[in-house]
Structure formats: structure tokens, C-alpha cells
Design a protein around this motif. Structure first.
Motif, PDB file in Angstrom:
ATOM      1  N   LEU A   1      37.068  45.517  33.455  1.00 37.31           N
ATOM      2  CA  LEU A   1      37.912  44.770  34.388  1.00 37.31           C
ATOM      3  C   LEU A   1      37.276  43.404  34.594  1.00 37.31           C
ATOM      4  O   LEU A   1      36.049  43.252  34.543  1.00 37.31           O
ATOM      5  CB  LEU A   1      38.019  45.482  35.732  1.00 37.31           C
ATOM      6  N   ALA A   2      38.115  42.392  34.833  1.00 37.62           N
ATOM      7  CA  ALA A   2      37.634  41.022  35.003  1.00 37.62           C
ATOM      8  C   ALA A   2      37.915  40.536  36.419  1.00 37.62           C
ATOM      9  O   ALA A   2      39.008  40.761  36.955  1.00 37.62           O
ATOM     10  CB  ALA A   2      38.319  40.093  34.004  1.00 37.62           C
ATOM     11  N   HIS A   3      36.919  39.881  37.033  1.00 35.12           N
ATOM     12  CA  HIS A   3      37.048  39.339  38.376  1.00 35.12           C
ATOM     13  C   HIS A   3      36.497  37.919  38.420  1.00 35.12           C
ATOM     14  O   HIS A   3      35.621  37.548  37.628  1.00 35.12           O
ATOM     15  CB  HIS A   3      36.277  40.192  39.392  1.00 35.12           C
ATOM     16  N   THR A   4      36.998  37.143  39.364  1.00 34.31           N
ATOM     17  CA  THR A   4      36.428  35.822  39.616  1.00 34.31           C
ATOM     18  C   THR A   4      35.131  35.992  40.410  1.00 34.31           C
ATOM     19  O   THR A   4      34.783  37.098  40.833  1.00 34.31           O
ATOM     20  CB  THR A   4      37.403  34.951  40.418  1.00 34.31           C
ATOM     21  N   ALA A   5      34.450  34.882  40.635  1.00 33.70           N
ATOM     22  CA  ALA A   5      33.167  34.929  41.344  1.00 33.70           C
ATOM     23  C   ALA A   5      33.313  35.487  42.754  1.00 33.70           C
ATOM     24  O   ALA A   5      32.366  36.085  43.290  1.00 33.70           O
ATOM     25  CB  ALA A   5      32.547  33.543  41.383  1.00 33.70           C
ATOM     26  N   ASP A   6      34.468  35.305  43.379  1.00 29.96           N
ATOM     27  CA  ASP A   6      34.656  35.810  44.747  1.00 29.96           C
ATOM     28  C   ASP A   6      35.213  37.233  44.775  1.00 29.96           C
ATOM     29  O   ASP A   6      35.572  37.749  45.839  1.00 29.96           O
ATOM     30  CB  ASP A   6      35.555  34.870  45.551  1.00 29.96           C
ATOM     31  N   GLY A   7      35.289  37.877  43.608  1.00 26.46           N
ATOM     32  CA  GLY A   7      35.722  39.269  43.552  1.00 26.46           C
ATOM     33  C   GLY A   7      37.206  39.478  43.356  1.00 26.46           C
ATOM     34  O   GLY A   7      37.673  40.624  43.356  1.00 26.46           O
ATOM     35  N   THR A   8      37.969  38.408  43.158  1.00 24.93           N
ATOM     36  CA  THR A   8      39.410  38.541  42.940  1.00 24.93           C
ATOM     37  C   THR A   8      39.682  39.129  41.565  1.00 24.93           C
ATOM     38  O   THR A   8      39.153  38.651  40.555  1.00 24.93           O
ATOM     39  CB  THR A   8      40.099  37.173  43.049  1.00 24.93           C
ATOM     40  N   LEU A   9      40.503  40.171  41.515  1.00 21.80           N
ATOM     41  CA  LEU A   9      40.853  40.791  40.245  1.00 21.80           C
ATOM     42  C   LEU A   9      41.678  39.833  39.399  1.00 21.80           C
ATOM     43  O   LEU A   9      42.672  39.271  39.863  1.00 21.80           O
ATOM     44  CB  LEU A   9      41.646  42.072  40.477  1.00 21.80           C
ATOM     45  N   VAL A  10      41.287  39.658  38.150  1.00 20.21           N
ATOM     46  CA  VAL A  10      42.022  38.798  37.220  1.00 20.21           C
ATOM     47  C   VAL A  10      42.820  39.629  36.224  1.00 20.21           C
ATOM     48  O   VAL A  10      43.972  39.315  35.920  1.00 20.21           O
ATOM     49  CB  VAL A  10      41.058  37.856  36.472  1.00 20.21           C
ATOM     50  N   GLY A  11      42.220  40.694  35.695  1.00 21.05           N
ATOM     51  CA  GLY A  11      42.930  41.498  34.703  1.00 21.05           C
ATOM     52  C   GLY A  11      41.998  42.465  34.010  1.00 21.05           C
ATOM     53  O   GLY A  11      40.952  42.825  34.545  1.00 21.05           O
ATOM     54  N   LEU A  12      42.380  42.874  32.819  1.00 23.96           N
ATOM     55  CA  LEU A  12      41.569  43.820  32.061  1.00 23.96           C
ATOM     56  C   LEU A  12      41.404  43.372  30.624  1.00 23.96           C
ATOM     57  O   LEU A  12      42.217  42.623  30.092  1.00 23.96           O
ATOM     58  CB  LEU A  12      42.141  45.229  32.146  1.00 23.96           C
ATOM     59  N   ALA A  13      40.328  43.851  30.007  1.00 22.71           N
ATOM     60  CA  ALA A  13      40.035  43.587  28.606  1.00 22.71           C
ATOM     61  C   ALA A  13      39.638  44.902  27.960  1.00 22.71           C
ATOM     62  O   ALA A  13      38.669  45.533  28.384  1.00 22.71           O
ATOM     63  CB  ALA A  13      38.901  42.566  28.473  1.00 22.71           C
TER      64      ALA A  13
END
Length: 209
Positions: A119-131
Motif C-alpha cells: 500500500l502507498a501513503h503520503t508522508a502524512d499517512g494519507t492513503l494513495v493506492g496500491l502496488a
């Protein structure tokens, strides 16, 4: 068989400019439609090799492992507004929850390892998506990646693809394959920017769900 088989016609890039190839496809399309295979998708096959270099992510995202429940939720979120024909077809046929389950089960059944998924998140923990790095019986491949609807258009797809490519390359992959629909222009462009080469075009005919 519970369903008619898929019918795949393999073509080369730029086939529309070749009158003989176009004519050869035309009668095959007519035969497929006559057999009830009325769902048609044109898919591009891409390939990466080490000489192309590993694409570098922006550093904006962190990638972590997660359990199946977390991935299932993200599968559902990234399906919203997807340009992938099979995802859209699944949503229409089964609804969001069942379609997400079927999509995830497909990748769980692929030869790739479950512990490759991120799973991918920004530095502040916001979910971006999956790889999801995955594999076919022949090669490692770019299984599935996606960005949640509210964060699309910010270039995160390049970060997800770079992470998948890096994970495979670190394991010594000599070839990584990938596919996307011709109509999914943003994904095709992302592959090309990352150095992936188009190696094949396929017309896929199947029965409606």
C-alpha cells in the motif's frame, strides 16, 4: 465449460495502418460476434528489461505491507472511475464489493508472492493506492496498481509503477511484462515514461457477463 472461451487475436503496434492486417482482423471479429463473443477489448503489452534502467520514484510515498482486509478496501476504492475495461465490467456485473473481491482473488491466485504487495501513503499517512507486483507462469509482471479517485492526476501512478519495477529488479528480474487497455491512455503513457516498450497488441473477444 461454464462460459465460452476467450478469443485472442495477436497484432503488432500500428496494425490499423496495414490494410491486409485490418482485413484479416475484420472477418475474425465477425466470427467472434457471431459466436456470441461480443465484448471486445484492445490491450497493449509492455516489457521492461534491465538495459532500460529502473525508473526512480519521486520519494513522495512510503510503501508498506498490509493484511487482506486492508487491500480489499483499497481494491474497492480504486475501482471507482477506473479506465480498465475488465474492472468496469466487473463493477457493472457484480457491484463494488463482489467485484473487488473477485479482482483481489484473481491476484491471490497468480504465481506472484502475496508478500510482494504494497500500500502507498503520503508522508502524512494519507492513503494513495496500491502496488501489486505479480507474475505469470513465464515472467514477473506489473500485476495491478491504482490511485484512489481523489488523488488522481498528481503523478502518483509513476511512483507506484517505479516501486513495482524496483521490487522485481531487486529480485533479479531480466524481463517484466505489463498490459493495459488501449483506452487507458494515462496508464499506457506511464509505462512509456518509465521506459517500458510496447511489444504486442491483442484484441480480446469474450462473452458478456
Amino acid at each position: 465449460a461454464e462460459r465460452p472461451p476467450l478469443y485472442n487475436v495477436t497484432l503488432t503496434e500500428g496494425w490499423r495502418a496495414d490494410a491486409a492486417v485490418s482485413a484479416a482482423l475484420a472477418w475474425r471479429r465477425e466470427a467472434a460476434l457471431a459466436a456470441g463473443l461480443s465484448h471486445e477489448v484492445e490491450r497493449l503489452r509492455f516489457e521492461w528489461s534491465p538495459d532500460l534502467g529502473v525508473p526512480i520514484g519521486s520519494g513522495r510515498l512510503t510503501f508498506t505491507e498490509a493484511d487482506d482486509a486492508a487491500f480489499l478496501a483499497v481494491f474497492g476504492r480504486i475501482a471507482e472511475g477506473s479506465l480498465d475495461a475488465e474492472t468496469r465490467r466487473g463493477l457493472a456485473a457484480y457491484g463494488p464489493e463482489a467485484a473487488a473481491r473477485k479482482e483481489m482473488d484473481f491476484y491471490l491466485d497468480c504465481p506472484g508472492e502475496r508478500d510482494w504487495w504494497r500500500l502507498a501513503h503520503t508522508a502524512d499517512g494519507t492513503l494513495v493506492g496500491l502496488a501489486i507486483p505479480s507474475a505469470t507462469p513465464y515472467h514477473p509482471n506489473v500485476g495491478y496498481l491504482g490511485v484512489v479517485p481523489e488523488l488522481r492526476g498528481r503523478g502518483y501512478v509513476a511512483d507506484l509503477l517505479a516501486e513495482i519495477t524496483r521490487l522485481h529488479a531487486d529480485r533479479g528480474a531480466e524481463v517484466i511484462t505489463a498490459t493495459t487497455d488501449m483506452t487507458n491512455a494515462p496508464m499506457a503513457a506511464a509505462f512509456r515514461r518509465a521506459g517500458y516498450r510496447t511489444t504486442q497488441v491483442r484484441m480480446i473477444f469474450s462473452a458478456p457477463e
